[in-house]
Design a protein around this motif. Structure first.
Motif, PDB file in Angstrom:
ATOM      1  N   VAL A 175     -14.389  -2.060   3.079  1.00  0.00           N
ATOM      2  CA  VAL A 175     -12.994  -1.638   2.970  1.00  0.00           C
ATOM      3  C   VAL A 175     -12.670  -0.706   4.130  1.00  0.00           C
ATOM      4  O   VAL A 175     -13.542  -0.026   4.666  1.00  0.00           O
ATOM      5  N   CYS A 176     -11.410  -0.730   4.531  1.00  0.00           N
ATOM      6  CA  CYS A 176     -10.919   0.150   5.602  1.00  0.00           C
ATOM      7  C   CYS A 176     -11.763   0.019   6.871  1.00  0.00           C
ATOM      8  O   CYS A 176     -12.013   1.000   7.594  1.00  0.00           O
TER       9      CYS A 176
ATOM     10  N   ASN B  55       0.809  -1.207   0.000  1.00  0.00           N
ATOM     11  CA  ASN B  55       0.000   0.000   0.000  1.00  0.00           C
ATOM     12  C   ASN B  55       0.848   1.266   0.000  1.00  0.00           C
ATOM     13  O   ASN B  55       0.411   2.316   0.440  1.00  0.00           O
TER      14      ASN B  55
ATOM     15  N   SER C 105      -7.173  -2.604  -5.911  1.00  0.00           N
ATOM     16  CA  SER C 105      -7.111  -1.504  -4.959  1.00  0.00           C
ATOM     17  C   SER C 105      -7.913  -1.827  -3.699  1.00  0.00           C
ATOM     18  O   SER C 105      -7.432  -1.669  -2.575  1.00  0.00           O
ATOM     19  N   GLU C 106      -9.158  -2.337  -3.876  1.00  0.00           N
ATOM     20  CA  GLU C 106     -10.009  -2.656  -2.724  1.00  0.00           C
ATOM     21  C   GLU C 106      -9.464  -3.847  -1.941  1.00  0.00           C
ATOM     22  O   GLU C 106      -9.627  -3.926  -0.723  1.00  0.00           O
TER      23      GLU C 106
ATOM     24  N   CYS D  66      -5.851   3.327   2.544  1.00  0.00           N
ATOM     25  CA  CYS D  66      -7.015   3.768   3.311  1.00  0.00           C
ATOM     26  C   CYS D  66      -6.846   5.205   3.775  1.00  0.00           C
ATOM     27  O   CYS D  66      -5.835   5.558   4.386  1.00  0.00           O
TER      28      CYS D  66
ATOM     29  N   LEU E 185      -5.258   0.213   7.961  1.00  0.00           N
ATOM     30  CA  LEU E 185      -6.587  -0.149   7.445  1.00  0.00           C
ATOM     31  C   LEU E 185      -7.689   0.456   8.314  1.00  0.00           C
ATOM     32  O   LEU E 185      -8.810  -0.054   8.366  1.00  0.00           O
TER      33      LEU E 185
ATOM     34  N   CYS F 171      -7.159  -2.735   0.571  1.00  0.00           N
ATOM     35  CA  CYS F 171      -7.785  -1.941   1.635  1.00  0.00           C
ATOM     36  C   CYS F 171      -8.610  -2.797   2.594  1.00  0.00           C
ATOM     37  O   CYS F 171      -9.228  -2.266   3.530  1.00  0.00           O
ATOM     38  N   ARG F 172      -8.682  -4.102   2.336  1.00  0.00           N
ATOM     39  CA  ARG F 172      -9.429  -4.985   3.224  1.00  0.00           C
ATOM     40  C   ARG F 172      -8.471  -5.715   4.162  1.00  0.00           C
ATOM     41  O   ARG F 172      -7.308  -5.946   3.841  1.00  0.00           O
TER      42      ARG F 172
ATOM     43  N   ARG G 275     -12.196   5.588   3.280  1.00  0.00           N
ATOM     44  CA  ARG G 275     -12.343   5.288   1.849  1.00  0.00           C
ATOM     45  C   ARG G 275     -11.009   4.777   1.308  1.00  0.00           C
ATOM     46  O   ARG G 275      -9.932   5.092   1.845  1.00  0.00           O
ATOM     47  N   CYS G 276     -11.142   3.999   0.258  1.00  0.00           N
ATOM     48  CA  CYS G 276      -9.953   3.390  -0.348  1.00  0.00           C
ATOM     49  C   CYS G 276      -9.503   4.230  -1.534  1.00  0.00           C
ATOM     50  O   CYS G 276     -10.276   4.485  -2.463  1.00  0.00           O
ATOM     51  N   ASP G 277      -8.275   4.672  -1.525  1.00  0.00           N
ATOM     52  CA  ASP G 277      -7.728   5.498  -2.598  1.00  0.00           C
ATOM     53  C   ASP G 277      -6.476   4.827  -3.150  1.00  0.00           C
ATOM     54  O   ASP G 277      -5.405   4.899  -2.543  1.00  0.00           O
TER      55      ASP G 277
END
Length: 494
Positions: A62-63, A27, A47-48, A74, A88, A51-52, A68-70
């Motif tokens: 996610v997160c 990440n 990407s997601e 996270c 996360l 973030c998990r 939010r996931c960018d």
């Protein structure tokens, strides 16, 4: 034409570059975009996934649902500085266990939902000292609730702190004295807390708008807006902030289970008799010092009396300060903390008990009695709280014979307290018994281990005048309870 070693050099450089890139965290965002505002190099699914939390299936939050996931990173939702954090958003600094209203009991730091205890402390909330220097008696005393029950019979006492019974691990029993049991909020049919229509606090359900009942199991037949309108008091508050609105009707908070104080009443709980509780007169067994009537939280005084508590006779020429000064005498407390001051004169408490007397109630002959009620050990007479011993006897309670028929070694061994100190270092040993310091009147006990200064006071009275101080603890008379004997358990006052 390239030198012979050039190919080997390029191969080695490429290998080193691949090794460096493989060491960069997944990440690590700068490597996922070519520049500020550039398109993410990862697919949405990849990407997601980053973030998990590990093991979460595709489509899961996610997160941890807190950000939010960018582009595989996270970005936590921060409504207050530092509330959510972690790669996360898995950490929340307010989810750590508390004890006596303090996070980690004030003996540790909250780290991602778990208390990291300071040296010498342990437990989920860092509430237990590693080494306990309390006796079992002192430990149990610290674990007793206002009804004198250890850990409310819902836990065990560990070094003066209660460990609540939560064998199923749900943490529904809690509180400093395990006095709160949220299992009382579980709906028998749905097995949900407050039927899923409210929140539980200390065994009581606080229902959402439109719901009521002990377990929030009933729905109102009027709208929440109409219910609110009916419950609004003249000052614009819901039930005057002294009750709960239930379908347009105020259920006022019951502040005293005995009902002796009149509690809180009125259509919108606008009348609060708790204001009169502080002026209840235990001597006359009435409110407003016995010279008025409590009306909606205020005293209406009889003719000839005035003051917030109807405590001042209009015929008294003394000011409040002058009256108190006359009642103090050489004591720090008016009437020596054993009576009531009125216009410079003391009425000793309890009325009719001739053991408490004197101009400022300074004489308390109860101090001449041992635990069995024997005056001066049967070897002397009491005068203003002090024993005058017969010939051949001495001590605060005339309990020591002047002649001793035991060896010095045996005598000293009988005077040693549990910690091996002779008379707790606060007295001298004579014939196997401790003689506590006469200069320190508050020191007593078999081994001079009691300090009567520790006795609680209420309304300026030692043990509220409803008991006697024994070894730093109040021993209440029949019908009274509490650390300072301030709670009356009967239905009528004596």
């Amino acid at each position: 034409m390239r030198p012979a070693g050039t190919g080997n050099f390029l191969l080695l450089a490429c290998s080193l570059l691949l090794a460096v890139l493989s060491a960069v965290p997944q990440n690590f965002s700068p490597s996922l975009r070519s520049g500020p505002g550039a398109t993410c190099r990862l697919s949405r699914a990849e990407s997601e996934r980053r973030c998990r939390a590990p093991g979460q299936p595709p489509g899961g939050a996610v997160c941890h649902g807190r950000g939010r996931c960018d582009c595989g990173v996270c970005i936590c939702h921060v409504s207050e500085p530092g509330v959510y954090f972690g790669p996360l958003c898995e950490c929340h600094e307010w989810v750590c266990e508390t004890y006596d209203g303090k996070t980690c009991a004030g003996h540790g730091k909250c780290d991602c939902g778990k208390c990291k205890c300071d040296k010498g402390w342990s437990g989920d909330a860092c509430q237990y000292p590693t080494n306990c220097d309390l006796t079992k008696k002192k430990s149990n005393q610290l674990c007793k609730n206002s009804q004198d029950v250890i850990c409310s019979n819902a836990g065990t006492c560990h070094c003066g702190r209660c460990k609540c019974d939560n064998s199923d691990g749900n943490g529904l029993v809690y509180g400093k004295f395990c006095e709160c049991d949220d299992r009382e909020c579980i709906d028998d049919e749905t097995e949900e807390i407050c039927g899923g229509h409210g929140k539980c606090y200390c065994g009581n359900c606080y229902c959402d708008a439109g719901w009521h009942g002990d377990k929030c199991e009933f729905q109102c037949d009027i709208t929440p807006w109409e219910s609110k309108r009916r419950c609004t008091s003249p000052d614009g508050k819901i039930c005057s902030n002294r009750g709960t609105c239930v379908c347009g009707e105020c259920s006022c908070h019951d502040v005293d289970p005995t009902g002796d104080w009149g509690d809180i009443h009125g259509d919108t709980c606008e009348c609060d008799e708790r204001d009169c509780r502080a002026v209840y007169d235990r001597y006359s067994d009435d409110f407003c010092s016995g010279h008025g009537q409590c009306n909606c939280g205020r005293c209406d005084c009889k003719v000839g009396w005035y003051g917030k508590k109807c405590e001042h006779p209009r015929s008294c020429p003394l000011s409040t300060e002058e009256s108190i000064k006359k009642c103090q005498g050489s004591s720090d407390l008016p009437c020596s903390g054993r009576g009531k001051c009125e216009c410079g004169k003391c009425t000793c408490y309890p009325p009719g008990d001739r053991r408490v007397y004197g101009k400022t109630c300074e004489c308390d002959d109860r101090r001449c009695e041992d635990l069995d009620g024997v005056v001066c050990g049967g070897h002397g007479t009491c005068s203003c709280g002090r024993c005058v011993c017969e010939r051949g006897w001495f001590g605060r309670l005339c309990q020591h014979p002047r002649k001793c028929n035991m060896t010095e070694e045996l005598s000293r061994s009988l005077c040693e307290s549990a910690d091996g100190i002779l008379c707790s270092g606060k007295g001298s040993c004579h014939c196997g018994k401790c003689i506590c310091s006469a200069e320190e009147w508050y020191i007593s006990g078999e081994f001079c281990d009691c300090d009567d200064r520790d006795c609680d006071k209420h309304d300026g009275l030692i043990c509220t005048g409803n008991g006697i101080c024994s070894c730093g603890n109040c021993e209440c008379w029949d019908g009274w309870n509490g650390n300072a004997c301030e709670i009356w358990l009967g239905t009528e006052y004596p």
